[in-house]
Design an enzyme around this catalytic site. Sequence first.
Site, PDB file in Angstrom:
ATOM      1  N   ARG A   1       0.925  -1.258  -0.107  1.00 29.83           N
ATOM      2  CA  ARG A   1      -0.013   0.064   0.115  1.00 29.83           C
ATOM      3  C   ARG A   1       0.933   1.260   0.174  1.00 29.83           C
ATOM      4  NH1 ARG A   1      -3.577  -3.269  -0.650  1.00 29.83           N
ATOM      5  NH2 ARG A   1      -5.109  -4.264   0.944  1.00 29.83           N
TER       6      ARG A   1
ATOM      7  N   GLU B   1     -14.677 -13.759   9.750  1.00 28.19           N
ATOM      8  CA  GLU B   1     -14.405 -13.156   8.367  1.00 28.19           C
ATOM      9  C   GLU B   1     -14.266 -14.337   7.328  1.00 28.19           C
ATOM     10  OE1 GLU B   1     -11.405 -10.108   7.688  1.00 28.19           O
ATOM     11  OE2 GLU B   1     -12.108  -9.820   5.701  1.00 28.19           O
TER      12      GLU B   1
ATOM     13  N   LYS C   1     -18.072 -10.854   9.377  1.00 23.64           N
ATOM     14  CA  LYS C   1     -17.545  -9.831   8.576  1.00 23.64           C
ATOM     15  C   LYS C   1     -17.681 -10.507   7.240  1.00 23.64           C
ATOM     16  CE  LYS C   1     -13.387  -7.153   7.532  1.00 23.64           C
ATOM     17  NZ  LYS C   1     -12.304  -6.252   7.840  1.00 23.64           N
TER      18      LYS C   1
ATOM     19  N   GLY D   1     -13.426  -5.285  -0.003  1.00 23.70           N
ATOM     20  CA  GLY D   1     -13.073  -6.507  -0.885  1.00 23.70           C
ATOM     21  C   GLY D   1     -12.614  -6.100  -2.304  1.00 23.70           C
ATOM     22  N   GLY D   2     -12.178  -4.968  -2.437  1.00 23.16           N
ATOM     23  CA  GLY D   2     -11.655  -4.351  -3.939  1.00 23.16           C
ATOM     24  C   GLY D   2     -12.750  -3.386  -4.622  1.00 23.16           C
TER      25      GLY D   2
ATOM     26  N   SER E   1     -16.850  -2.874   7.845  1.00 22.94           N
ATOM     27  CA  SER E   1     -15.466  -2.901   8.475  1.00 22.94           C
ATOM     28  C   SER E   1     -14.502  -3.075   7.310  1.00 22.94           C
ATOM     29  CB  SER E   1     -15.466  -4.673   9.183  1.00 22.94           C
ATOM     30  OG  SER E   1     -13.983  -4.641   9.469  1.00 22.94           O
TER      31      SER E   1
ATOM     32  N   ARG F   1      -9.497  -0.739   2.642  1.00 24.32           N
ATOM     33  CA  ARG F   1      -9.377   0.010   1.503  1.00 24.32           C
ATOM     34  C   ARG F   1     -10.376   0.779   1.147  1.00 24.32           C
ATOM     35  NH1 ARG F   1      -8.299  -5.052  -2.291  1.00 24.32           N
ATOM     36  NH2 ARG F   1      -9.558  -6.074  -0.509  1.00 24.32           N
TER      37      ARG F   1
HETATM   38  C1  5MM Z   1      -6.837  -4.428   6.096  1.00 22.97           C
HETATM   39  O1  5MM Z   1      -6.454  -5.546   5.462  1.00 22.97           O
HETATM   40  C2  5MM Z   1      -6.803  -6.838   6.128  1.00 22.97           C
HETATM   41  C3  5MM Z   1      -5.338  -7.459   6.447  1.00 22.97           C
HETATM   42  O2  5MM Z   1      -5.008  -7.953   5.347  1.00 22.97           O
HETATM   43  P1  5MM Z   1      -3.675  -9.148   5.309  1.00 22.97           P
HETATM   44  O3  5MM Z   1      -3.693 -10.092   6.185  1.00 22.97           O
HETATM   45  O4  5MM Z   1      -3.438  -9.755   3.799  1.00 22.97           O
HETATM   46  O5  5MM Z   1      -2.363  -7.863   5.189  1.00 22.97           O
HETATM   47  C4  5MM Z   1      -7.965  -7.548   5.529  1.00 22.97           C
HETATM   48  O6  5MM Z   1      -8.202  -8.711   6.512  1.00 22.97           O
HETATM   49  C5  5MM Z   1      -9.049  -6.720   5.663  1.00 22.97           C
HETATM   50  O7  5MM Z   1      -9.448  -6.281   7.081  1.00 22.97           O
HETATM   51  C6  5MM Z   1     -10.171  -7.062   5.056  1.00 22.97           C
HETATM   52  O8  5MM Z   1     -10.067  -7.802   4.049  1.00 22.97           O
HETATM   53  C7  5MM Z   1     -11.162  -6.045   4.710  1.00 22.97           C
HETATM   54  O9  5MM Z   1     -10.499  -5.102   4.211  1.00 22.97           O
HETATM   55  P2  5MM Z   1     -10.946  -4.521   2.554  1.00 22.97           P
HETATM   56  O10 5MM Z   1      -9.936  -3.773   2.099  1.00 22.97           O
HETATM   57  O11 5MM Z   1     -11.366  -5.729   2.008  1.00 22.97           O
HETATM   58  O12 5MM Z   1     -12.336  -3.567   3.033  1.00 22.97           O
END
Ligand code: 5MM
Length: 336
Positions: A31, A175, A217, A260-261, A287, A290
């Site tokens: 990031r 999640e 989640k 999720g993107g 929650s 990104r």
């Molecule tokens: C913030 O990203 C979380 C940690 O990801 P890594 O273990 O791959 O570094 C991730 O679990 C995040 O909490 C969820 O996917 C939700 O984040 P998004 O960006 O999809 O809302």
Amino acid sequence: MSELNNIVLKILSNKKGILAADESNGTMTKRLDSVGVKSSPESRLKFREVLLSSEEGMKNIGGVILYDETIRQKTESGKKIPELINSFGSVTGIKVDTGAKKMVNSPVETITEGLDGLRERLEDYYELGARFTKWRAVIHINKSYPSELAINANAHALARYASLVQEAKMVPIIEPEVLMSGDHNINRCYEVTAKVLKECYKELKFHEVDLKGTILKPNMVLPGDRCSIKSNTEEISEMTLKCLKENVPPEVPGIAFLSGGQSEIEATQNLNAINKINDTNFILSFSYGRALQQGALKIWGENQEDVLNTQKIFTQRSKMNGLASVGQWLKELETK
Ligand code: 5MM
């Protein structure tokens, strides 16, 4: 009302949701690289501190998920990060899984690890101020996936994790993320999400997890990012709500979607549409990782001293998602 249920309500009630700031160092490095900032413990903290000290932005953040590194860090003025979070009436959370690793006998798929030594790690996190935790299982879709093996093994691990977390007097976020990557259509995402949720609640019941003290989640039900047939907000919201109604037990008090993107606006717009038709007792909030941080990170990457504008962008997303969590968001409120 149980203590754990109170924590859930504190995190998700009153137009509040969760900031997922628990990127592992590998993900956070990607990031930061994307905005031209060198990743280090100091730079990771600096960006996170800008968000977490935004009084306005934190108004709609009931809980923050941290990574192990961050929960042990202090602000420039010497305040512990959990103390900073608590000072806004928000709850500190911690990611406790150690990542999604290749599965034996199904190497494209993953099994999330982190159960070894978890009981002891949880004690430590409680001492550090955490009152909720997160464990993310990752489910892939393609023609031959997900396998029964991946669905079952991940659901089993989530249930073992959740029971240990409740024993440690914290709320587990469950999640099970069905990834958006692929060319599958929305019906296939629905079918897989339904199956995954069913299996998770079967395992959680078997492990006697008190659902009133949990947060789900999930992903929204969406077409794959390479699917040629796009779905509109109405279809996404209807299918997402239907899937939750049919597969999540009514005792679950709160559901906080991952983004999720999806783009920041899409994630807000879809959450809002789901809440507009929500005829359940579930609190349906966010929650987001990104979808709450992307814009703020971009501005901060351009000028790391520009705290004000970085916080302004973060506040906008946090406010907009707060409104969407009760179906009160309007497109006109988006200034950008
Ligand atoms: C913030 O990203 C979380 C940690 O990801 P890594 O273990 O791959 O570094 C991730 O679990 C995040 O909490 C969820 O996917 C939700 O984040 P998004 O960006 O999809 O809302």
